[in-house]
Design a protein around this motif. Structure first.
Motif, short mmCIF file in Angstrom:
data_model
loop_
_atom_site.label_atom_id
_atom_site.label_comp_id
_atom_site.label_asym_id
_atom_site.label_seq_id
_atom_site.Cartn_x
_atom_site.Cartn_y
_atom_site.Cartn_z
N VAL A 97 75.94 78.39 17.13
CA VAL A 97 76.37 77.97 15.98
C VAL A 97 76.03 76.35 15.89
CG1 VAL A 97 78.72 77.05 15.13
CG2 VAL A 97 78.39 79.40 16.07
N LEU A 98 76.27 75.74 17.17
CA LEU A 98 75.65 74.44 17.17
C LEU A 98 74.11 74.27 16.83
CD1 LEU A 98 77.47 73.28 20.33
CD2 LEU A 98 78.09 72.53 17.92
N ALA A 99 73.28 75.32 17.17
CA ALA A 99 71.86 75.06 16.67
C ALA A 99 71.55 75.55 15.26
CB ALA A 99 71.13 76.02 17.55
N ALA A 100 72.39 76.12 14.47
CA ALA A 100 72.13 76.80 13.41
C ALA A 100 72.14 75.66 12.21
CB ALA A 100 73.16 77.70 13.01
N PRO A 101 71.36 75.85 11.35
CA PRO A 101 71.67 75.06 10.04
C PRO A 101 72.85 75.20 9.36
CG PRO A 101 69.75 76.69 9.85
CD PRO A 101 70.61 77.21 10.83
N GLU A 102 73.19 73.76 9.11
CA GLU A 102 74.75 73.75 8.61
C GLU A 102 74.95 74.64 7.31
OE1 GLU A 102 77.56 70.07 6.66
OE2 GLU A 102 75.63 69.61 7.82
N THR A 103 74.12 75.01 6.57
CA THR A 103 74.51 76.06 5.21
C THR A 103 74.55 77.23 5.80
OG1 THR A 103 71.77 76.19 5.37
CG2 THR A 103 72.92 74.70 3.70
N VAL A 136 72.58 87.45 8.59
CA VAL A 136 73.13 86.45 8.00
C VAL A 136 71.93 85.56 7.41
CG1 VAL A 136 75.41 86.46 8.65
CG2 VAL A 136 73.79 84.89 9.82
N GLY A 137 70.64 86.07 7.53
CA GLY A 137 69.34 85.15 7.06
C GLY A 137 68.81 84.40 7.91
N LEU A 138 69.16 84.30 9.20
CA LEU A 138 68.62 83.25 10.12
C LEU A 138 67.51 84.12 10.97
CD1 LEU A 138 72.14 81.76 11.33
CD2 LEU A 138 70.26 80.46 10.14
N ASP A 139 66.74 83.09 11.62
CA ASP A 139 65.87 83.58 12.53
C ASP A 139 66.50 83.83 13.88
OD1 ASP A 139 63.76 83.99 14.65
OD2 ASP A 139 62.36 82.66 13.71
N GLY A 140 66.99 85.15 14.34
CA GLY A 140 67.91 85.28 15.20
C GLY A 140 67.10 85.20 16.67
N ALA A 141 66.07 85.40 16.76
CA ALA A 141 65.41 85.11 18.04
C ALA A 141 65.11 83.79 18.26
CB ALA A 141 63.89 85.95 18.05
N ALA A 142 64.68 83.02 17.54
CA ALA A 142 64.65 81.74 17.51
C ALA A 142 65.89 80.88 17.97
CB ALA A 142 63.97 80.95 16.16
N LEU A 143 67.21 81.42 17.13
CA LEU A 143 68.39 80.84 17.56
C LEU A 143 68.98 81.02 18.93
CD1 LEU A 143 70.04 79.06 15.72
CD2 LEU A 143 71.14 81.15 14.89
N VAL A 144 68.55 82.19 19.45
CA VAL A 144 68.93 82.67 20.61
C VAL A 144 68.35 81.70 21.68
CG1 VAL A 144 68.96 84.45 22.61
CG2 VAL A 144 69.86 84.89 20.32
N ALA A 145 66.68 81.52 21.59
CA ALA A 145 65.89 80.83 22.41
C ALA A 145 66.63 79.44 22.37
CB ALA A 145 64.42 80.89 21.76
N ALA A 146 67.24 78.88 21.14
CA ALA A 146 67.64 77.59 21.15
C ALA A 146 68.89 77.34 21.97
CB ALA A 146 67.84 77.14 19.78
N THR A 147 69.56 78.26 22.34
CA THR A 147 70.67 78.02 23.33
C THR A 147 70.44 77.61 24.79
OG1 THR A 147 70.71 80.49 24.10
CG2 THR A 147 71.83 79.91 22.02
#
Length: 202
Positions: A97-103, A136-147
């Motif tokens: 959530v903290l790494a996701a775009p605000e939109t 929900v339209g996000l790059d899931g793999a990139a977002l998990v990597a960002a954690t």
């Protein structure tokens, strides 16, 4: 501009119920909704609360609290099933959530809550997190990597410290101006506060 801050952790079924209502409430009142993820277990440790308060309750109280969860879900017409994996390690989804775009924060929060408290999915598992974020339209793999990014890890630590300083004692909590409300059953108070309510307090 009016705003309501929503302090939450995915590990709380009460916060799930609050999450199903607070976005519509804010929209109805013309208020901005600010998402405040924090790590509930770390907060509990800091303030001296049992790590799983539900498990520490006497059996009669636990039965009634659990029944209330289903009653509130029925009252609001939202799906709910008590998770088979409880408590849940929510560090990764909170960091997401903290790494996701605000939109996309609102849709991501809703999808993660639904995955855990309606569909009984394991939101500590990378493949589930990738799937939920992608839905929900996000790059899931990139977002998990960002954690795994140290900056994101630090942001969650700081967010938890900020929640403690704000007086948060559990999830969900809602803040309108200087007023802090604890529990999904306090949303009526949140609405009144957005209308300018200033209750007398000790």
């Amino acid at each position: 501009m009016k705003r309501v801050e929503f302090f939450f952790d995915f590990s709380s079924p009460f916060a799930y119920l609050g999450a199903t209502q607070v976005e519509a409430l804010a929209a109805r009142k013309g208020a901005t909704l600010v998402y405040r993820p924090f790590l509930l277990g770390a907060l509990f440790k800091a303030i001296g609360t049992p790590n799983v308060p539900l498990a520490a309750m006497p059996e009669p109280k636990r039965r009634l609290i659990t029944a209330d969860l289903y009653r509130w879900a029925d009252h609001w017409g939202v799906p709910f099933r008590f998770a088979s994996r409880f408590p849940m390690n929510t560090v990764k989804p909170l960091r997401m959530v903290l790494a996701a775009p605000e939109t996309h924060v609102g849709p991501l929060v809703a999808a993660l809550y639904r995955a855990y408290w309606a569909l009984d999915r394991d939101i500590s598992a990378d493949d589930v997190l990738v799937d939920v974020a992608t839905s929900v339209g996000l790059d899931g793999a990139a977002l998990v990597a960002a954690t795994a990014d140290e900056r994101i890890k630090q942001r969650l630590r700081e967010a938890t410290e900020q929640a403690e300083r704000a007086g948060v004692c559990g999830a969900p909590c809602f803040r309108v101006g200087d007023l802090l409300f604890w529990g999904q059953d306090r949303l009526l108070f949140v609405e009144k506060a957005l209308d300018g309510w200033c209750p007398k307090e000790p």
